[in-house]
Motif scaffolding. Structure first.
Motif, short mmCIF file in Angstrom:
data_model
loop_
_atom_site.label_atom_id
_atom_site.label_comp_id
_atom_site.label_asym_id
_atom_site.label_seq_id
_atom_site.Cartn_x
_atom_site.Cartn_y
_atom_site.Cartn_z
N VAL A 61 -52.54 -50.23 38.19
CA VAL A 61 -53.72 -49.72 38.87
C VAL A 61 -54.34 -50.84 39.69
CG1 VAL A 61 -55.97 -48.57 38.55
CG2 VAL A 61 -54.12 -48.17 36.90
N ARG A 62 -54.98 -50.49 40.79
CA ARG A 62 -55.69 -51.50 41.58
C ARG A 62 -56.96 -50.89 42.14
NH1 ARG A 62 -57.82 -55.61 43.33
NH2 ARG A 62 -56.77 -57.31 44.43
N TYR A 63 -58.09 -51.60 41.95
CA TYR A 63 -59.39 -51.16 42.46
C TYR A 63 -59.76 -51.97 43.70
CZ TYR A 63 -64.48 -50.77 42.88
OH TYR A 63 -65.75 -50.59 43.38
N TYR A 64 -60.22 -51.27 44.75
CA TYR A 64 -60.70 -51.90 45.97
C TYR A 64 -61.95 -51.19 46.47
CZ TYR A 64 -56.37 -54.53 47.12
OH TYR A 64 -55.32 -55.40 47.14
N ARG A 65 -62.86 -51.94 47.05
CA ARG A 65 -63.83 -51.35 47.96
C ARG A 65 -63.13 -51.22 49.31
NH1 ARG A 65 -67.86 -54.55 49.30
NH2 ARG A 65 -69.11 -52.82 50.05
N LEU A 66 -63.36 -50.12 50.01
CA LEU A 66 -62.62 -49.86 51.24
C LEU A 66 -62.77 -50.99 52.24
CD1 LEU A 66 -60.89 -48.05 53.00
CD2 LEU A 66 -62.97 -46.84 53.73
N SER A 67 -63.98 -51.53 52.37
CA SER A 67 -64.20 -52.60 53.35
C SER A 67 -63.35 -53.83 53.03
CB SER A 67 -65.68 -52.97 53.40
OG SER A 67 -66.14 -53.41 52.12
N ARG A 68 -63.22 -54.17 51.77
CA ARG A 68 -62.44 -55.35 51.38
C ARG A 68 -60.94 -55.09 51.51
NH1 ARG A 68 -65.80 -57.83 46.19
NH2 ARG A 68 -67.77 -58.14 47.32
N LEU A 69 -60.54 -53.87 51.25
CA LEU A 69 -59.14 -53.53 51.43
C LEU A 69 -58.74 -53.67 52.90
CD1 LEU A 69 -56.41 -52.35 50.56
CD2 LEU A 69 -57.43 -50.07 50.74
N LEU A 70 -59.57 -53.15 53.79
CA LEU A 70 -59.28 -53.22 55.22
C LEU A 70 -59.35 -54.67 55.71
CD1 LEU A 70 -61.23 -50.05 56.42
CD2 LEU A 70 -58.76 -50.31 56.12
N LEU A 71 -60.26 -55.46 55.13
CA LEU A 71 -60.35 -56.88 55.49
C LEU A 71 -59.07 -57.62 55.09
CD1 LEU A 71 -61.93 -59.31 56.55
CD2 LEU A 71 -62.99 -59.52 54.29
N GLU A 72 -58.55 -57.33 53.90
CA GLU A 72 -57.31 -57.96 53.46
C GLU A 72 -56.15 -57.62 54.39
OE1 GLU A 72 -56.05 -57.62 49.45
OE2 GLU A 72 -57.98 -58.26 48.60
N LEU A 73 -56.13 -56.38 54.88
CA LEU A 73 -55.07 -55.99 55.79
C LEU A 73 -55.20 -56.70 57.14
CD1 LEU A 73 -54.89 -52.18 54.97
CD2 LEU A 73 -53.12 -53.88 54.51
N THR A 74 -56.44 -56.88 57.59
CA THR A 74 -56.67 -57.62 58.83
C THR A 74 -56.20 -59.06 58.69
OG1 THR A 74 -58.58 -56.22 59.38
CG2 THR A 74 -58.43 -58.36 60.49
N GLN A 75 -56.52 -59.68 57.56
CA GLN A 75 -56.09 -61.05 57.31
C GLN A 75 -54.57 -61.13 57.18
OE1 GLN A 75 -58.41 -61.80 53.80
NE2 GLN A 75 -60.17 -62.60 54.94
N ALA A 76 -53.96 -60.08 56.60
CA ALA A 76 -52.51 -60.06 56.46
C ALA A 76 -51.81 -60.00 57.81
CB ALA A 76 -52.09 -58.88 55.59
N LYS A 77 -52.42 -59.32 58.76
CA LYS A 77 -51.86 -59.29 60.11
C LYS A 77 -51.87 -60.68 60.72
CE LYS A 77 -53.41 -54.56 61.09
NZ LYS A 77 -54.37 -53.74 61.87
N ALA A 78 -52.92 -61.43 60.44
CA ALA A 78 -53.06 -62.76 61.03
C ALA A 78 -52.06 -63.75 60.44
CB ALA A 78 -54.48 -63.28 60.81
N ASP A 79 -51.74 -63.62 59.15
CA ASP A 79 -50.82 -64.60 58.54
C ASP A 79 -49.39 -64.08 58.41
OD1 ASP A 79 -50.70 -62.92 56.30
OD2 ASP A 79 -52.21 -64.05 55.19
N GLY A 80 -49.13 -62.90 58.96
CA GLY A 80 -47.76 -62.38 58.99
C GLY A 80 -47.30 -61.66 57.74
N SER A 81 -48.23 -61.37 56.82
CA SER A 81 -47.85 -60.73 55.57
C SER A 81 -48.23 -59.24 55.53
CB SER A 81 -48.49 -61.45 54.38
OG SER A 81 -49.91 -61.39 54.46
N TYR A 82 -48.51 -58.68 56.70
CA TYR A 82 -49.01 -57.29 56.78
C TYR A 82 -48.04 -56.29 56.13
CZ TYR A 82 -50.81 -52.95 58.87
OH TYR A 82 -51.30 -51.68 59.08
N HIS A 83 -46.78 -56.34 56.52
CA HIS A 83 -45.81 -55.38 55.99
C HIS A 83 -45.60 -55.57 54.49
CE1 HIS A 83 -44.82 -53.64 59.85
NE2 HIS A 83 -44.67 -54.85 60.36
N LYS A 84 -45.63 -56.81 54.03
CA LYS A 84 -45.51 -57.08 52.60
C LYS A 84 -46.70 -56.48 51.85
CE LYS A 84 -45.08 -60.87 49.26
NZ LYS A 84 -45.02 -62.34 49.08
N LYS A 85 -47.89 -56.61 52.42
CA LYS A 85 -49.10 -56.05 51.80
C LYS A 85 -49.02 -54.53 51.71
CE LYS A 85 -53.24 -56.30 50.08
NZ LYS A 85 -53.50 -56.94 48.77
#
Length: 254
Positions: A133-157
């Motif tokens: 199970v994983r809990y997220y607030r939507l804003s933080r989940l979307l922020l993590e995805l934005t950061q993943a795009k910047a460091d190249g880990s988007y598809h892995k995320k």
């Protein structure tokens, strides 16, 4: 011989068996009447039990729940449109069967009505049933995805999110989504649809979710995947935070 055996069990990471063997050695009269295979069975049973408990605790830590909640402590006393009979009808939901069926859960209601607690309680119970199970607030989940795009880990995320058996998304609809965020949300829902379960928590009723997403075409695509085969709980009433507050009027700062 006893000391050497206990040491070897610990070296082999069989701490449950070691603890059970230590107990048998200390309480000789209790176990001396048992056959060898019965005593060995007790050792294996304790090892399995301890491993299962460690797995459950690991899953709970990894879930990052906002609240320490469990199904047994859900409050039914205060009027908020939540009844025991209601959850009794969802008994399979509490046992995790809904996750096996890749069903979703939509929790709506006013601020403080206990939505997050209820979701965390169900999530905790899922961990106890060995689901991840994983809990997220939507804003933080979307922020993590934005950061993943910047460091190249988007598809892995995205792949990691797709594998979460029960994904809890809190604070849905607080802000209108930006175009990139809508696309991210679409990727998540499309990957998860029909394979895993998603819990969404929102102050907004579901008929207002289209507006909060901000694009009719993507909203239809996202919500069609989310609302298909979903359980719904609509909470009402006064804020539980206000009701449960221990501060009296005199204790509040003026």
């Amino acid at each position: 011989m006893q000391s050497q055996t206990l040491t070897q069990l610990h070296q082999l990471k069989l701490s449950g068996m070691a603890a059970a063997l230590q107990l048998q050695l200390e309480q000789v009269s209790t176990y001396e009447g048992l056959a060898f295979i019965e005593r060995l069975s007790l050792l294996l049973e304790q090892e399995n039990l301890q491993r299962e408990q460690r797995k459950q605790q690991r899953l709970i830590r990894q879930a990052c729940f906002k609240l320490n909640a469990c199904v047994q402590d859900i409050d039914y006393q205060h009027p908020r449109n939540l009844k025991k009979s209601q959850l009794a009808q969802l008994a399979q939901l509490a046992q995790g069967d809904w996750i096996n069926r890749s069903q979703n859960l939509l929790l709506t209601g006013p601020c403080g009505s206990g939505k997050t607690y209820l979701a965390c309680a169900l999530g905790h119970n899922a961990c106890m049933q060995s689901y991840n199970v994983r809990y997220y607030r939507l804003s933080r989940l979307l922020l993590e995805l934005t950061q993943a795009k910047a460091d190249g880990s988007y598809h892995k995320k995205l792949q990691q999110l797709a594998k979460v058996q029960c994904l809890i998304i809190d604070d849905w609809g607080l802000e209108t989504l930006k175009p990139a965020q809508r696309n991210d949300l679409m990727e998540i829902m499309d990957d998860r649809h029909g394979d895993t379960s998603t819990v969404v928590i929102s102050q907004l009723p579901t008929d207002q979710w289209y507006t909060s997403i901000g694009d009719n075409t993507l909203a239809n695509a996202i919500l069609d995947r989310l609302m298909h085969n979903a359980h719904r709980l609509i909470l009402k009433g006064e804020s539980m935070r206000k009701i449960m507050s221990n501060l009296t009027q005199d204790e509040h700062l003026g």
